[in-house]
Design an enzyme around this catalytic site. Structure first.
Site, PDB file in Angstrom:
ATOM      1  N   ASP A 202      59.709  38.966  48.150  1.00 14.41           N
ATOM      2  CA  ASP A 202      60.124  39.432  49.476  1.00 14.41           C
ATOM      3  C   ASP A 202      61.573  39.900  49.394  1.00 14.41           C
ATOM      4  OD1 ASP A 202      60.551  39.837  52.182  1.00 14.41           O
ATOM      5  OD2 ASP A 202      60.851  37.702  52.608  1.00 14.41           O
TER       6      ASP A 202
ATOM      7  N   ASN B 198      63.283  41.292  52.228  1.00 14.44           N
ATOM      8  CA  ASN B 198      64.004  41.361  53.509  1.00 14.44           C
ATOM      9  C   ASN B 198      63.880  40.110  54.365  1.00 14.44           C
ATOM     10  OD1 ASN B 198      61.366  41.584  54.207  1.00 14.44           O
ATOM     11  ND2 ASN B 198      61.587  43.395  55.487  1.00 14.44           N
TER      12      ASN B 198
ATOM     13  N   ASP C   9      61.380  38.398  55.593  1.00 14.20           N
ATOM     14  CA  ASP C   9      60.336  38.139  56.600  1.00 14.20           C
ATOM     15  C   ASP C   9      59.219  37.249  56.044  1.00 14.20           C
ATOM     16  OD1 ASP C   9      59.012  39.839  54.918  1.00 14.20           O
ATOM     17  OD2 ASP C   9      58.453  41.310  56.441  1.00 14.20           O
TER      18      ASP C   9
ATOM     19  N   ASP D  80      56.995  42.559  49.316  1.00 12.34           N
ATOM     20  CA  ASP D  80      57.016  43.968  49.734  1.00 12.34           C
ATOM     21  C   ASP D  80      57.336  44.885  48.560  1.00 12.34           C
ATOM     22  OD1 ASP D  80      59.860  43.650  49.474  1.00 12.34           O
ATOM     23  OD2 ASP D  80      59.847  42.741  51.481  1.00 12.34           O
TER      24      ASP D  80
ATOM     25  N   ASP E 194      44.717  50.149  44.014  1.00 11.62           N
ATOM     26  CA  ASP E 194      43.449  49.520  44.356  1.00 11.62           C
ATOM     27  C   ASP E 194      42.709  50.471  45.289  1.00 11.62           C
ATOM     28  OD1 ASP E 194      41.487  47.452  44.807  1.00 11.62           O
ATOM     29  OD2 ASP E 194      43.068  45.999  44.397  1.00 11.62           O
TER      30      ASP E 194
ATOM     31  N   ASP F 144      37.538  48.449  43.993  1.00 12.95           N
ATOM     32  CA  ASP F 144      37.043  47.240  44.643  1.00 12.95           C
ATOM     33  C   ASP F 144      35.515  47.285  44.809  1.00 12.95           C
ATOM     34  OD1 ASP F 144      38.124  44.834  46.156  1.00 12.95           O
ATOM     35  OD2 ASP F 144      36.893  45.728  47.729  1.00 12.95           O
TER      36      ASP F 144
ATOM     37  N   GLU G  11      35.569  46.887  39.775  1.00  8.41           N
ATOM     38  CA  GLU G  11      35.234  45.484  40.032  1.00  8.41           C
ATOM     39  C   GLU G  11      33.744  45.432  40.338  1.00  8.41           C
ATOM     40  OE1 GLU G  11      36.206  41.731  42.965  1.00  8.41           O
ATOM     41  OE2 GLU G  11      35.860  43.743  43.745  1.00  8.41           O
TER      42      GLU G  11
ATOM     43  N   HIS H 257      43.558  37.746  41.911  1.00 12.05           N
ATOM     44  CA  HIS H 257      43.877  37.243  43.258  1.00 12.05           C
ATOM     45  C   HIS H 257      42.696  36.564  43.947  1.00 12.05           C
ATOM     46  CE1 HIS H 257      41.830  40.980  43.858  1.00 12.05           C
ATOM     47  NE2 HIS H 257      41.715  40.723  45.144  1.00 12.05           N
ATOM     48  N   ASP H 258      41.508  36.648  43.359  1.00 11.96           N
ATOM     49  CA  ASP H 258      40.312  36.021  43.947  1.00 11.96           C
ATOM     50  C   ASP H 258      39.905  34.753  43.214  1.00 11.96           C
ATOM     51  OD1 ASP H 258      39.968  38.136  45.780  1.00 11.96           O
ATOM     52  OD2 ASP H 258      38.752  39.278  44.345  1.00 11.96           O
TER      53      ASP H 258
END
Ligand code: GLC
Ligand code: CA
Length: 574
Positions: free
Chosen positions: A27, A29, A31, A35, A104, A211, A268, A344-345
Site C-alpha cells: 500500500d 497511500n 488506505d 495499489d 489477468d 481465469d 486456469e 491467491h486461491d
C-alpha cells in the site's frame, strides 16, 4: 506459438513468473489496500529476486465482490489501485527492469455491475441480452416460485441460477450472483473479448493468465449435476468444464489475437487431466501455451465428497509424485507445464506441503522451491512464497474476507454437516485468505505493508517472517529462490531436460533425474528432496560423469544421509 525446434526451448518457455495479488502486496497511500504505485516501488525487489515476468491479478474496475475477479469495466483501473497513469508508470518501470507483465483476463463472467449486464437485464429485447445466459424456469413450485433450470451449485452461492424478476428469467452464474457468465455462443461477445485483449496488448502488456478459461463453452443440454443429486455441497464447475466448443473458441482467439502478438499465455483450467491438457496446450494446437492444472491441488481434499476441498489432513507424497510425474511425462515433447505450489486461491505452500514450524519453515520452504524449479515447465512464485510466508489462523470468522470462505461456512456449517470449530480449522488449512494476508515487508507496525489499517488482518508471524530480515540473511528463503532462478539461466537442462521419477513408492523422499537434451545431452541432474522431519538414508544410481552439487539447503553434504527437509541437486557431466 511454434514448437521448439531441435528440443530447444522457445522464449515463452524460459521465464520464471511472479504472481502479484495487488490488494495485498504493498500500500502506497495509507488506505490499507495495496495499489499500483506500491508495486512500482517494489520493482527493484523483484529484479533482485530475478523474476522475468509478473502476473498481475485483476486491477480493473470492479465492485470487489470477489476482489477484482468481478470486472465492471475492462478498460479502466480500479480506483483503489490507482489510475491508468499509475499503470503506465508500472509497466514502464517493469520493462525498464527487464520484467514483463501478464494481465489477468477474466472473461468467463463479468460483474453484474458491468454496463453489458445492466443493459442485458433491463429487457428481453435489449441488444445486450444475449451477452449472458438466460433461461426460463423449469416450472413453478406450488407456492408459485420459479424452479431453476438445473440443480447446479455455484462456487460462491447456493445455486448457479439467479432469478431476474423484471424479465422473469434466470441468468447463469457459475460463481457468485454478482458474477454472471458471458454467453460465448454469441459471436459479438467473443469479438468484445478480443477487442479488450487488443486494447491491453496494444498498450504493451506481455500476455494473459486466463481465469477459468475452460468453462467458457456450456453444454447446451444443461444436464443436472449427479454429484449434487448425491449430496455434494460443493460447486458444479465440472458441469461446464471442457465444454463442446471450448477448443474452437480458443483457436479463434488465438487466430484473431494471440498469434498477432509476442504473448505469454497460461490458462486456469480446473477439472482437466493430461489428455485435456494436451488439447489446450499441445504445440500444434494453436490454443494456449500453458495451463494451471489442479490435480495436485486436489490431493488433500476431504474424503467425504460432500465437503470438497474443506479438510484438515495432509496429502500423501506418493500421490503428489504420481500426479506431478504424470504431467511431466504426458506433456513431454508435446506441450509445456506451468509449475506452481500456490496462488491467491490456495493455502500457503510451506504450510501445506512443507512444515511451517519455526524449526523447519526455512528448510522446507527451500526444499519445495528446489523441487518445483527443477521440474520441466515454467515456475510460478506466488507473492510471499519467496519469504516462506505461512497460513494464518483467525479465531473469528468475521476476520476472514473471502466470499468463498463465507459461502462454504454457510453451506457446510449452515447445513449441520460440519461444526463451527471444525470449519475454522478447515479454513485455516484450505481457505483462500491464507494466501491473501498482506505481504510482510518489515517487523514494524502492519509489517510495513500499510501506514493505515490493512484491509485483511496480517499474519501475526510478521515479526519472525518478513522481507527486510530475509534480505539481511544470506541463508533466507529469498536467496535460495534467487539462486534457483539464476541456476535456470545458467543450466538449460533445468528448463528443457526430460524427467524421470525415481522410487515412485518412496513415501518420504521425492527424487528424480532430468536428462539433458540437445546441447546439454551429456548432462544429468539428480534432484533429491526429503519431505519429512526425519533423517533418512537413501542411495540412487549415479549417472555417468563427474558431479557437482548445484544447490542445497544445508551448508554441507552428508552424502547418503538426508537430514530433515534436505533438498539437493547434483549436476553430472559425462
Ligand atoms: C478463478 C480465480 C478466483 C476467482 C474465480 C472466479 O478461480 O483464480 O480467484 O474467484 O476464478 O473468477
Ligand atoms: Ca492504497
Amino acid at each position: 506459438m511454434t514448437a521448439p525446434s531441435h528440443r530447444e526451448t522457445a522464449w515463452w518457455q524460459e521465464p520464471v513468473v511472479y504472481q502479484i495479488y495487488p490488494r495485498s502486496f504493498k500500500d502506497s497511500n495509507g488506505d490499507g489496500i495495496g495499489d499500483l504505485p506500491g508495486i512500482t516501488e517494489k520493482i527493484p525487489y523483484l529484479a533482485r529476486l530475478g523474476v522475468d515476468l509478473i502476473w498481475l491479478s485483476p486491477i480493473y474496475k470492479s465492485p470487489n465482490h470477489d476482489n477484482g475477479y468481478d470486472i465492471s469495466d475492462y478498460r479502466a483501473i480500479m480506483p483503489e489501485f490507482g489510475t491508468m497513469d499509475d499503470f503506465d508508470t508500472l509497466l514502464a518501470a517493469a520493462h525498464q527492469a527487464g520484467i514483463k507483465i501478464m494481465m489477468d483476463l477474466v472473461v468467463n463472467h463479468t460483474s453484474d455491475e458491468h454496463e453489458w449486464f445492466i443493459q442485458a437485464k433491463s429487457s428481453k429485447d435489449n441488444p445486450y441480452r444475449d451477452y449472458y445466459i438466460w433461461k426460463d424456469p423449469a416450472g413453478y413450485t406450488e407456492r408459485g416460485e420459479p424452479i431453476p433450470p438445473t440443480n447446479w451449485i455455484a462456487a460462491f452461492s447456493p445455486s448457479t441460477w439467479e432469478w431476474e424478476p423484471t424479465t422473469e428469467q434466470f441468468y447463469l452464474h457459475m460463481f457468485s450472483v454478482k458474477q454472471p457468465d458471458l454467453n460465448w455462443e454469441n459471436p459479438t461477445v467473443r469479438q468484445e473479448v478480443y477487442d479488450l485483449m487488443r486494447f491491453w496488448l496494444d498498450k504493451g502488456v506481455d500476455g494473459f493468465r486466463m481465469d477459468v478459461i475452460n468453462l467458457i463453452s456450456k453444454d447446451p443440454a444443461y444436464p443436472d449435476d449427479p454429484a449434487v443429486a448425491a449430496g455434494s455441497k460443493t460447486d458444479s464447475l465440472g458441469m461446464v468444464a471442457n465444454g463442446p466448443r471450448v477448443h474452437e473458441f480458443l483457436q479463434e482467439m488465438n487466430r484473431e489475437v494471440l498469434s498477432k502478438y509476442p504473448v505469454i499465455t497460461v490458462g486456469e483450467t480446473p477439472h482437466v487431466d493430461t489428455a485435456d491438457g494436451l488439447l489446450y496446450t499441445g504445440f500444434d494446437r494453436g490454443e494456449l501455451q500453458t495451463l494451471f492444472q489442479f490435480e495436485h491441488m486436489g490431493l488433500d481434499g476431504n474424503p467425504n465428497p460432500a465437503l470438497g476441498k474443506w479438510n484438515d489432513t495432509r496429502f500423501k507424497l506418493v500421490d503428489l509424485k504420481d500426479t506431478l510425474s504424470r504431467w511431466q511425462n504426458d506433456l513431454s515433447g508435446k506441450a509445456w507445464n506451468a509449475l506452481y505450489w500456490n496462488n491467491h486461491d490456495q493455502p500457503r505452500a510451506v504450510s501445506r506441503f512443507g512444515n511451517d514450524s519455526p524449526e523447519y519453515r526455512v528448510l522446507s520452504a527451500k526444499m519445495l522451491g528446489t523441487v518445483l524449479h527443477c521440474l520441466q515447465g515454467t515456475p510460478y512464485i506466488y507473492q510471499g512464497e519467496e519469504l516462506g510466508m505461512t497460513n494464518v489462523y483467525f479465531e473469528n470468522i468475521e476476520d476472514y474476507k473471502d466470499i468463498e470462505i463465507h459461502d462454504a461456512y454457510r453451506k457446510l456449517v449452515g447445513s449441520g454437516l460440519v461444526s463451527h470449530e471444525d470449519m475454522l480449522r478447515y479454513i485455516s488449512q484450505s481457505g483462500r485468505d491464507n494466501a491473501r494476508t498482506p505481504i510482510q515487508w518489515k517487523a514494524e507496525a502492519h509489517a510495513g505493508f500499510t501506514g493505515g489499517k490493512p484491509w485483511l488482518k496480517l499474519n501475526p508471524r510478521y515479526t519472525e517472517i518478513n522481507a527486510e530480515e530475509a534480505l539481511a540473511d544470506p541463508g533466507s528463503v529469498f536467496y535460495h529462490y534467487q539462486q534457483l532462478i539464476a541456476l535456470r539461466r545458467q543450466h538449460p537442462i533445468m528448463v528443457n531436460g526430460t524427467y524421470e521419477l525415481l522410487d515412485p513408492k518412496d513415501e518420504q523422499v521425492y527424487a528424480y533425474y532430468r536428462h539433458g537434451t540437445g546441447a546439454s545431452e551429456q548432462e544429468t541432474l539428480l534432484v533429491i528432496a526429503n519431505f519429512t522431519d526425519s533423517t533418512l538414508e537413501r542411495t540412487y544410481q549415479e549417472p555417468a560423469g563427474e558431479h557437482t552439487l548445484l544447490t542445497s539447503n544445508y551448508p554441507d553434504d552428508t552424502q547418503n544421509t538426508l537430514r530433515p527437509y534436505e533438498a539437493k541437486v547434483y549436476l553430472y557431466q559425462a
